[in-house]
Motif scaffolding. Structure first.
Motif, PDB file in Angstrom:
ATOM      1  N   MET A  46      49.119  34.382  39.338  1.00 57.29           N
ATOM      2  CA  MET A  46      48.363  34.573  38.298  1.00 57.29           C
ATOM      3  C   MET A  46      49.094  33.909  37.395  1.00 57.29           C
ATOM      4  SD  MET A  46      47.577  37.883  36.672  1.00 57.29           S
ATOM      5  CE  MET A  46      47.783  38.899  37.164  1.00 57.29           C
ATOM      6  N   GLY A  47      50.591  34.131  36.960  1.00 61.01           N
ATOM      7  CA  GLY A  47      51.103  33.558  35.999  1.00 61.01           C
ATOM      8  C   GLY A  47      51.006  34.015  34.054  1.00 61.01           C
ATOM      9  N   TRP A  48      50.090  34.849  34.507  1.00 62.13           N
ATOM     10  CA  TRP A  48      50.744  35.330  33.254  1.00 62.13           C
ATOM     11  C   TRP A  48      51.720  36.334  33.409  1.00 62.13           C
ATOM     12  CZ3 TRP A  48      47.212  33.807  29.355  1.00 62.13           C
ATOM     13  CH2 TRP A  48      45.566  33.739  30.249  1.00 62.13           C
ATOM     14  N   GLU A  49      52.441  36.220  31.338  1.00 65.37           N
ATOM     15  CA  GLU A  49      53.316  37.375  30.839  1.00 65.37           C
ATOM     16  C   GLU A  49      52.734  37.713  30.264  1.00 65.37           C
ATOM     17  OE1 GLU A  49      57.546  35.637  30.278  1.00 65.37           O
ATOM     18  OE2 GLU A  49      57.374  34.606  32.169  1.00 65.37           O
ATOM     19  N   VAL A  50      53.699  38.989  30.009  1.00 68.86           N
ATOM     20  CA  VAL A  50      53.321  39.898  28.884  1.00 68.86           C
ATOM     21  C   VAL A  50      54.565  39.807  28.033  1.00 68.86           C
ATOM     22  CG1 VAL A  50      52.756  42.250  27.873  1.00 68.86           C
ATOM     23  CG2 VAL A  50      51.362  41.314  29.542  1.00 68.86           C
ATOM     24  N   ARG A  51      54.312  40.432  26.938  1.00 74.23           N
ATOM     25  CA  ARG A  51      55.339  40.116  25.702  1.00 74.23           C
ATOM     26  C   ARG A  51      55.755  40.906  24.332  1.00 74.23           C
ATOM     27  NH1 ARG A  51      54.879  35.695  21.938  1.00 74.23           N
ATOM     28  NH2 ARG A  51      53.390  33.935  21.773  1.00 74.23           N
ATOM     29  N   ALA A  52      56.003  41.215  23.735  1.00 71.09           N
ATOM     30  CA  ALA A  52      55.727  40.953  21.881  1.00 71.09           C
ATOM     31  C   ALA A  52      55.241  40.171  21.077  1.00 71.09           C
ATOM     32  CB  ALA A  52      57.171  41.122  21.589  1.00 71.09           C
ATOM     33  N   CYS A  53      54.289  40.179  20.431  1.00 71.37           N
ATOM     34  CA  CYS A  53      54.027  39.459  19.057  1.00 71.37           C
ATOM     35  C   CYS A  53      53.906  39.514  18.197  1.00 71.37           C
ATOM     36  CB  CYS A  53      52.352  40.462  19.864  1.00 71.37           C
ATOM     37  SG  CYS A  53      50.447  38.591  19.081  1.00 71.37           S
TER      38      CYS A  53
ATOM     39  N   ALA B 120      36.631  44.980  26.519  1.00 70.33           N
ATOM     40  CA  ALA B 120      36.385  44.056  27.477  1.00 70.33           C
ATOM     41  C   ALA B 120      37.634  44.258  28.898  1.00 70.33           C
ATOM     42  CB  ALA B 120      38.218  43.132  26.635  1.00 70.33           C
ATOM     43  N   TRP B 121      38.162  45.742  28.393  1.00 65.58           N
ATOM     44  CA  TRP B 121      38.663  45.435  30.259  1.00 65.58           C
ATOM     45  C   TRP B 121      37.858  47.823  30.601  1.00 65.58           C
ATOM     46  CZ3 TRP B 121      41.640  50.148  29.994  1.00 65.58           C
ATOM     47  CH2 TRP B 121      41.663  50.661  28.896  1.00 65.58           C
ATOM     48  N   ASP B 122      37.839  48.141  31.346  1.00 62.23           N
ATOM     49  CA  ASP B 122      37.773  49.244  32.157  1.00 62.23           C
ATOM     50  C   ASP B 122      38.954  49.934  32.484  1.00 62.23           C
ATOM     51  OD1 ASP B 122      34.349  49.183  31.814  1.00 62.23           O
ATOM     52  OD2 ASP B 122      35.336  47.607  33.602  1.00 62.23           O
ATOM     53  N   ALA B 123      38.999  51.406  32.382  1.00 57.58           N
ATOM     54  CA  ALA B 123      39.461  52.459  32.238  1.00 57.58           C
ATOM     55  C   ALA B 123      40.061  52.691  33.550  1.00 57.58           C
ATOM     56  CB  ALA B 123      40.308  53.511  31.719  1.00 57.58           C
ATOM     57  N   PRO B 124      41.086  52.256  34.063  1.00 60.11           N
ATOM     58  CA  PRO B 124      41.463  52.372  35.893  1.00 60.11           C
ATOM     59  C   PRO B 124      41.202  53.824  36.245  1.00 60.11           C
ATOM     60  CG  PRO B 124      43.601  51.854  35.101  1.00 60.11           C
ATOM     61  CD  PRO B 124      42.512  52.227  34.272  1.00 60.11           C
ATOM     62  N   PRO B 125      40.352  53.760  37.747  1.00 61.22           N
ATOM     63  CA  PRO B 125      39.262  54.765  37.504  1.00 61.22           C
ATOM     64  C   PRO B 125      39.649  55.922  38.471  1.00 61.22           C
ATOM     65  CG  PRO B 125      38.713  52.380  39.641  1.00 61.22           C
ATOM     66  CD  PRO B 125      39.627  52.243  37.960  1.00 61.22           C
ATOM     67  N   GLY B 126      40.079  57.548  37.836  1.00 56.38           N
ATOM     68  CA  GLY B 126      40.197  58.285  38.524  1.00 56.38           C
ATOM     69  C   GLY B 126      41.365  58.457  37.996  1.00 56.38           C
TER      70      GLY B 126
ATOM     71  N   PRO C 147      36.674  36.142  26.525  1.00 57.58           N
ATOM     72  CA  PRO C 147      35.370  36.423  27.931  1.00 57.58           C
ATOM     73  C   PRO C 147      36.004  35.964  28.974  1.00 57.58           C
ATOM     74  CG  PRO C 147      34.473  36.634  25.940  1.00 57.58           C
ATOM     75  CD  PRO C 147      35.485  36.547  25.714  1.00 57.58           C
ATOM     76  N   PRO C 148      36.192  34.350  29.010  1.00 60.01           N
ATOM     77  CA  PRO C 148      36.614  33.917  29.847  1.00 60.01           C
ATOM     78  C   PRO C 148      38.512  33.844  30.923  1.00 60.01           C
ATOM     79  CG  PRO C 148      36.386  31.911  28.056  1.00 60.01           C
ATOM     80  CD  PRO C 148      36.187  33.374  27.287  1.00 60.01           C
ATOM     81  N   LEU C 149      38.629  34.756  30.130  1.00 58.52           N
ATOM     82  CA  LEU C 149      39.822  35.130  30.632  1.00 58.52           C
ATOM     83  C   LEU C 149      39.788  36.937  31.993  1.00 58.52           C
ATOM     84  CD1 LEU C 149      43.082  33.964  28.771  1.00 58.52           C
ATOM     85  CD2 LEU C 149      41.879  32.885  30.791  1.00 58.52           C
ATOM     86  N   ARG C 150      38.976  37.394  31.525  1.00 60.56           N
ATOM     87  CA  ARG C 150      38.472  38.236  31.955  1.00 60.56           C
ATOM     88  C   ARG C 150      38.452  38.292  33.612  1.00 60.56           C
ATOM     89  NH1 ARG C 150      34.659  40.481  26.744  1.00 60.56           N
ATOM     90  NH2 ARG C 150      35.785  40.573  25.124  1.00 60.56           N
ATOM     91  N   GLY C 151      38.582  39.313  34.318  1.00 58.76           N
ATOM     92  CA  GLY C 151      38.474  39.084  35.673  1.00 58.76           C
ATOM     93  C   GLY C 151      39.635  38.568  36.495  1.00 58.76           C
ATOM     94  N   GLN C 152      40.182  37.738  35.292  1.00 56.48           N
ATOM     95  CA  GLN C 152      41.813  37.427  36.336  1.00 56.48           C
ATOM     96  C   GLN C 152      42.708  38.126  36.060  1.00 56.48           C
ATOM     97  OE1 GLN C 152      41.916  33.568  34.912  1.00 56.48           O
ATOM     98  NE2 GLN C 152      40.195  33.564  33.804  1.00 56.48           N
ATOM     99  N   GLY C 153      42.489  40.224  35.906  1.00 52.61           N
ATOM    100  CA  GLY C 153      43.665  40.812  35.457  1.00 52.61           C
ATOM    101  C   GLY C 153      44.784  40.228  34.468  1.00 52.61           C
ATOM    102  N   VAL C 154      44.564  40.096  33.131  1.00 49.34           N
ATOM    103  CA  VAL C 154      44.987  39.778  32.301  1.00 49.34           C
ATOM    104  C   VAL C 154      44.873  40.763  30.988  1.00 49.34           C
ATOM    105  CG1 VAL C 154      45.052  38.881  30.153  1.00 49.34           C
ATOM    106  CG2 VAL C 154      44.735  37.495  31.810  1.00 49.34           C
ATOM    107  N   PRO C 155      43.881  41.666  31.621  1.00 44.87           N
ATOM    108  CA  PRO C 155      43.775  43.261  30.629  1.00 44.87           C
ATOM    109  C   PRO C 155      44.326  44.210  31.539  1.00 44.87           C
ATOM    110  CG  PRO C 155      41.459  42.242  30.815  1.00 44.87           C
ATOM    111  CD  PRO C 155      42.326  41.547  31.947  1.00 44.87           C
ATOM    112  N   GLU C 156      44.186  44.390  32.737  1.00 41.64           N
ATOM    113  CA  GLU C 156      45.531  45.189  33.130  1.00 41.64           C
ATOM    114  C   GLU C 156      47.120  44.795  33.160  1.00 41.64           C
ATOM    115  OE1 GLU C 156      41.168  45.165  35.252  1.00 41.64           O
ATOM    116  OE2 GLU C 156      42.656  43.527  34.787  1.00 41.64           O
ATOM    117  N   LEU C 157      47.410  43.829  32.713  1.00 43.42           N
ATOM    118  CA  LEU C 157      48.569  43.784  33.087  1.00 43.42           C
ATOM    119  C   LEU C 157      49.128  44.113  31.256  1.00 43.42           C
ATOM    120  CD1 LEU C 157      49.360  39.571  33.813  1.00 43.42           C
ATOM    121  CD2 LEU C 157      50.951  41.854  34.533  1.00 43.42           C
ATOM    122  N   LEU C 158      47.923  43.378  30.094  1.00 39.09           N
ATOM    123  CA  LEU C 158      48.389  44.584  28.771  1.00 39.09           C
ATOM    124  C   LEU C 158      48.266  45.793  29.231  1.00 39.09           C
ATOM    125  CD1 LEU C 158      46.109  41.981  27.062  1.00 39.09           C
ATOM    126  CD2 LEU C 158      48.663  42.483  26.764  1.00 39.09           C
ATOM    127  N   LEU C 159      47.324  46.323  29.902  1.00 39.50           N
ATOM    128  CA  LEU C 159      47.644  47.977  29.255  1.00 39.50           C
ATOM    129  C   LEU C 159      48.990  48.544  30.380  1.00 39.50           C
ATOM    130  CD1 LEU C 159      45.504  50.979  29.273  1.00 39.50           C
ATOM    131  CD2 LEU C 159      45.026  50.284  31.091  1.00 39.50           C
TER     132      LEU C 159
END
Length: 164
Positions: free
Chosen positions: A1-8, A128-134, A91-103
């Motif tokens: 995937m190659g995405w990193e979460v960092r302070a902004c 832009a994202w959905d809560a993890p089910p359950g 929108p173009p980056l949704r579905g690539q795991g980016v929202p989940e990484l930020l959460l």
């Protein structure tokens, strides 16, 4: 995937807020100076995270792929908490795991700070994202709690009249 979460930093966030406002319906953000003053001058400062894409993505050094902003709160029942206010991914980056990484990054910040909970406000109809089910507890259904917002004239009336 190659995405990193960092302070902004503030300027990065302001740029992404403009992009968000152009793509998503809703109120327009305040002027840049006011945003930076409020974000960077808040005490305690909010948690501001961004997802940064691989260095091979434009612009040089990687692409910013969304942001999360969370503020500190306190529950008399549970103690200190972190409240996720905004999580947005283009929108173009949704579905690539980016929202989940930020959460995940926001949840890590909450744990590192010793918070009892991470509170999340989900917009009606999703976002832009959905809560993890359950995984979470819908406080509206479980405890009857809901979010209420006072703004503009309602906030002035609640405060007892004219703004200072």
């Amino acid at each position: 995937m190659g995405w990193e979460v960092r302070a902004c930093t503030g300027p990065e966030l302001v740029r992404m807020l403009r992009e968000w406002a152009a793509l998503e319906p809703g109120p327009q953000p305040p002027p840049e100076e006011a945003q930076l003053r409020d974000l960077l001058g808040a005490q305690p400062p909010p948690v501001i995270l961004t997802a940064e894409g691989p260095a091979s993505c434009p612009p040089p050094g990687g692409v910013l792929g969304g942001f999360a902003v969370a503020s500190w709160g306190f529950s008399t029942w549970r103690g200190r908490d972190l409240r996720l206010e905004e999580l947005w991914v283009p929108p173009p980056l949704r579905g690539q795991g980016v929202p989940e990484l930020l959460l995940q990054g926001v949840a890590q910040e909450a744990l590192a700070a010793g918070c009892s909970q991470l509170r999340v406000e989900l917009p009606p109809g999703g976002g832009a994202w959905d809560a993890p089910p359950g995984e979470g507890t819908d406080l509206g259904a479980a405890e009857g709690w809901g979010w209420v917002s006072f703004g503009g004239g309602a906030l002035q009336r609640l405060a007892g009249g004219a703004p200072p």
